[in-house]
Scaffold this active site. Structure first.
Site, PDB file in Angstrom:
ATOM      1  N   LYS A  85       0.816  -1.221   0.000  1.00 52.89           N
ATOM      2  CA  LYS A  85       0.000   0.000   0.000  1.00 52.89           C
ATOM      3  C   LYS A  85       0.849   1.270   0.000  1.00 52.89           C
ATOM      4  CE  LYS A  85      -4.052  -1.902   2.314  1.00 52.89           C
ATOM      5  NZ  LYS A  85      -4.738  -2.041   3.621  1.00 52.89           N
ATOM      6  N   HIS A 108      11.561  -1.510   5.589  1.00 52.43           N
ATOM      7  CA  HIS A 108      11.834  -2.595   4.647  1.00 52.43           C
ATOM      8  C   HIS A 108      12.091  -1.935   3.290  1.00 52.43           C
ATOM      9  CE1 HIS A 108      11.739  -6.291   2.480  1.00 52.43           C
ATOM     10  NE2 HIS A 108      10.486  -6.236   2.089  1.00 52.43           N
ATOM     11  N   GLU A 231       6.869 -29.940  17.662  1.00 51.07           N
ATOM     12  CA  GLU A 231       8.233 -30.019  18.200  1.00 51.07           C
ATOM     13  C   GLU A 231       9.203 -29.073  17.492  1.00 51.07           C
ATOM     14  OE1 GLU A 231      10.171 -33.674  19.127  1.00 51.07           O
ATOM     15  OE2 GLU A 231       8.310 -34.651  19.729  1.00 51.07           O
TER      16      GLU A 231
HETATM   17  P1  NDP Z   1       0.642  -3.863   9.753  1.00 51.04           P
HETATM   18  O1  NDP Z   1      -0.191  -4.509   8.730  1.00 51.04           O
HETATM   19  O2  NDP Z   1       0.811  -4.515  11.089  1.00 51.04           O
HETATM   20  O3  NDP Z   1       0.086  -2.392  10.055  1.00 51.04           O
HETATM   21  C1  NDP Z   1      -0.264  -1.508   9.034  1.00 51.04           C
HETATM   22  C2  NDP Z   1      -0.810  -0.221   9.634  1.00 51.04           C
HETATM   23  O4  NDP Z   1      -1.020   0.703   8.575  1.00 51.04           O
HETATM   24  C3  NDP Z   1      -2.155  -0.385  10.334  1.00 51.04           C
HETATM   25  O5  NDP Z   1      -2.182   0.490  11.454  1.00 51.04           O
HETATM   26  C4  NDP Z   1      -3.151   0.080   9.268  1.00 51.04           C
HETATM   27  O6  NDP Z   1      -4.340   0.584   9.837  1.00 51.04           O
HETATM   28  C5  NDP Z   1      -2.338   1.193   8.631  1.00 51.04           C
HETATM   29  N1  NDP Z   1      -2.746   1.523   7.264  1.00 51.04           N
HETATM   30  C6  NDP Z   1      -3.127   0.671   6.285  1.00 51.04           C
HETATM   31  N2  NDP Z   1      -3.389   1.365   5.150  1.00 51.04           N
HETATM   32  C7  NDP Z   1      -3.162   2.664   5.443  1.00 51.04           C
HETATM   33  C8  NDP Z   1      -3.272   3.868   4.703  1.00 51.04           C
HETATM   34  N3  NDP Z   1      -3.660   3.874   3.430  1.00 51.04           N
HETATM   35  N4  NDP Z   1      -2.979   5.035   5.322  1.00 51.04           N
HETATM   36  C9  NDP Z   1      -2.590   5.052   6.609  1.00 51.04           C
HETATM   37  N5  NDP Z   1      -2.475   3.948   7.370  1.00 51.04           N
HETATM   38  C10 NDP Z   1      -2.744   2.764   6.785  1.00 51.04           C
HETATM   39  O7  NDP Z   1       2.084  -3.581   9.076  1.00 51.04           O
HETATM   40  P2  NDP Z   1       3.526  -3.983   9.630  1.00 51.04           P
HETATM   41  O8  NDP Z   1       3.803  -3.191  10.865  1.00 51.04           O
HETATM   42  O9  NDP Z   1       3.669  -5.460   9.651  1.00 51.04           O
HETATM   43  O10 NDP Z   1       4.463  -3.469   8.431  1.00 51.04           O
HETATM   44  C11 NDP Z   1       4.838  -2.126   8.268  1.00 51.04           C
HETATM   45  C12 NDP Z   1       6.211  -2.059   7.615  1.00 51.04           C
HETATM   46  O11 NDP Z   1       7.171  -2.619   8.508  1.00 51.04           O
HETATM   47  C13 NDP Z   1       6.349  -2.814   6.316  1.00 51.04           C
HETATM   48  O12 NDP Z   1       7.217  -2.089   5.478  1.00 51.04           O
HETATM   49  C14 NDP Z   1       7.011  -4.113   6.738  1.00 51.04           C
HETATM   50  O13 NDP Z   1       7.749  -4.733   5.704  1.00 51.04           O
HETATM   51  C15 NDP Z   1       7.932  -3.609   7.827  1.00 51.04           C
HETATM   52  N6  NDP Z   1       8.375  -4.599   8.793  1.00 51.04           N
HETATM   53  C16 NDP Z   1       7.472  -5.390   9.445  1.00 51.04           C
HETATM   54  C17 NDP Z   1       7.886  -6.299  10.398  1.00 51.04           C
HETATM   55  C18 NDP Z   1       6.901  -7.086  11.188  1.00 51.04           C
HETATM   56  O14 NDP Z   1       7.339  -7.816  12.070  1.00 51.04           O
HETATM   57  N7  NDP Z   1       5.603  -7.020  10.976  1.00 51.04           N
HETATM   58  C19 NDP Z   1       9.325  -6.490  10.697  1.00 51.04           C
HETATM   59  C20 NDP Z   1      10.184  -5.531  10.044  1.00 51.04           C
HETATM   60  C21 NDP Z   1       9.713  -4.662   9.099  1.00 51.04           C
HETATM   61  P3  NDP Z   1      -5.677  -0.347   9.928  1.00 51.04           P
HETATM   62  O15 NDP Z   1      -5.243  -1.639  10.578  1.00 51.04           O
HETATM   63  O16 NDP Z   1      -6.618   0.432  10.758  1.00 51.04           O
HETATM   64  O17 NDP Z   1      -6.140  -0.562   8.517  1.00 51.04           O
HETATM   65 MG    MG Z   2       9.747  -9.886   4.830  1.00 51.70          MG
HETATM   66 MG    MG Z   3      11.647 -37.255  18.390  1.00 55.35          MG
END
Ligand code: NDP
Ligand code: MG
Ligand code: MG
Length: 330
Positions: A85, A108, A231
């Site tokens: 997105k 990322h 496991e």
């Molecule tokens: P999530 O899916 O957990 O969270 C996404 C957030 O963005 C939610 O709060 C969502 O709100 C919001 N959102 C979605 N669309 C929009 C929009 N158009 N405008 C504003 N806010 C929006 O994402 P992650 O935290 O997993 O990932 C974020 C980044 O971090 C990515 O680049 C990922 O690659 C990176 N990353 C993630 C890791 C992880 O462990 N998850 C580890 C390291 C890096 P709502 O839920 O209300 O729609």
């Molecule tokens: Mg990944």
């Molecule tokens: Mg065994």
């Protein structure tokens, strides 16, 4: 060994003199916003109208605004919405308001490395990527430690991009654990390769292949589930804590002998050849192109595969067995 950066290497002024908009409040977003705020950084959260994260961020005591408003009043933006997105969000709500010297930050490298976002030349573009899920980034910060992170500079307009990245890493607690410098290319390609070949694709197919082999041979599926899936955690915990040598020390000598005799028959030269092909497809952008197209066309293949995977017998037996595991979080 690669140079590691710690708290003493980071000058916190570089981030404290900024106003940071954390865009998105999911796994990473909530951890970054809260950790930065508690470290003394001026933070605002950017979300869309109707986002279910909005109330949560307000309840957590944060200032929340629509993304474009948050961008307008800040000069550093951490983009933490889902990768697929980010391009649209950047075009509509970030790019129009960028000012010279602003910092555009990612956790990322996908969108920058594969040119889905091409920022103007007069902003800094860098990455601070914690090597752990957001909930761990938050929990360890609260406990007074941190999750290690990677930093990378894609574009250094101010000449200070790396300093700002290190200060940001300190603000989320990562510099307590250690920060390693990488490039957008290295982070993106290794991340995709790791999740496809080893962590997600590799592990799930290995588990299913073992489970199917036992069940087809007439063994109880509950026993096969425990042996091939449940496991796995015990083994992975040992690997995580002390590497392969710790795991091999801890299992029986029978298991260790079987490991040496059979491992290379399962992950064989064919598998390694295929891994090289997978890596090449990532490097050439073929995987990225397919995933971008999927998202443009409503995810036909993704949804079909997702539906197919939940039909596998291991899913149902796992559901039933985990009901009895009272210690698991529901
Ligand atoms: P999530 O899916 O957990 O969270 C996404 C957030 O963005 C939610 O709060 C969502 O709100 C919001 N959102 C979605 N669309 C929009 C929009 N158009 N405008 C504003 N806010 C929006 O994402 P992650 O935290 O997993 O990932 C974020 C980044 O971090 C990515 O680049 C990922 O690659 C990176 N990353 C993630 C890791 C992880 O462990 N998850 C580890 C390291 C890096 P709502 O839920 O209300 O729609
Ligand atoms: Mg990944
Ligand atoms: Mg065994």
């Amino acid at each position: 060994m690669t140079k590691m950066f710690y708290e003493k290497d980071a000058n916190f002024n570089f981030i404290q003199e900024r106003k940071v908009a954390v865009i998105g409040y999911g796994s990473q977003g909530h951890a970054h916003a809260l950790n930065l705020k508690e470290s003394g950084v001026d933070v605002v959260v950017g979300l869309y109208e109707g986002s279910k994260s909005w109330e949560k961020a307000v309840a957590d005591g944060l200032e929340v605004m629509a993304v474009d408003e948050a961008v307008k009043c800040s000069n550093a933006f951490m983009i933490l919405v889902p990768d697929e997105k980010q391009s649209k969000l950047y075009q509509e709500s970030v790019k129009p308001y960028l000012k010279a010297g602003d910092a555009l930050i990612f956790a990322h490298g996908f969108n920058i490395h594969f040119n889905q976002i091409v920022p103007p030349a007069d902003v800094d573009v860098f990455m601070v990527a914690p090597k752990g899920p957001g909930h761990l980034v938050r929990r360890l910060y609260v406990e007074g430690t941190g999750v290690p992170a990677l930093i990378a500079v894609h574009q250094d307009y101010t000449g200070k991009a790396k300093d700002i990245a290190l200060a940001y890493a300190k603000g989320i607690g990562a510099a307590k654990a250690g920060v390693i410098e990488t490039t957008f290319k290295e982070e993106t390609e290794t991340d995709l390769f790791g999740e496809q070949s080893v962590l997600c694709g590799g592990v799930t197919e290995l588990i299913k292949a073992g489970f199917d082999t036992l069940v087809e041979a007439g063994y109880q599926k509950e026993v096969a589930y425990f042996e091939c899936l449940h496991e796995m955690k015990l083994i992975v915990d040992l690997l995580y804590e002390g590497g392969m040598e710790r795991m091999r020390y801890s299992v029986s000598d029978t298991a260790e002998y079987g490991d040496y005799m059979v491992g290379k028959r399962i992950i064989n030269e064919e598998t390694r050849k295929e891994m090289k092909k997978v890596l090449k497809e990532i490097q050439e952008g073929k995987f990225a192109q397919a995933w971008i197209l999927e998202n443009m066309t409503g995810r036909p293949v993704f949804n079909a595969r997702r539906n197919e995977e939940v039909q596998h017998p291991i899913v149902q037996v796992g559901k039933e067995l985990r009901q009895m595991m009272t210690w698991l979080k529901k």
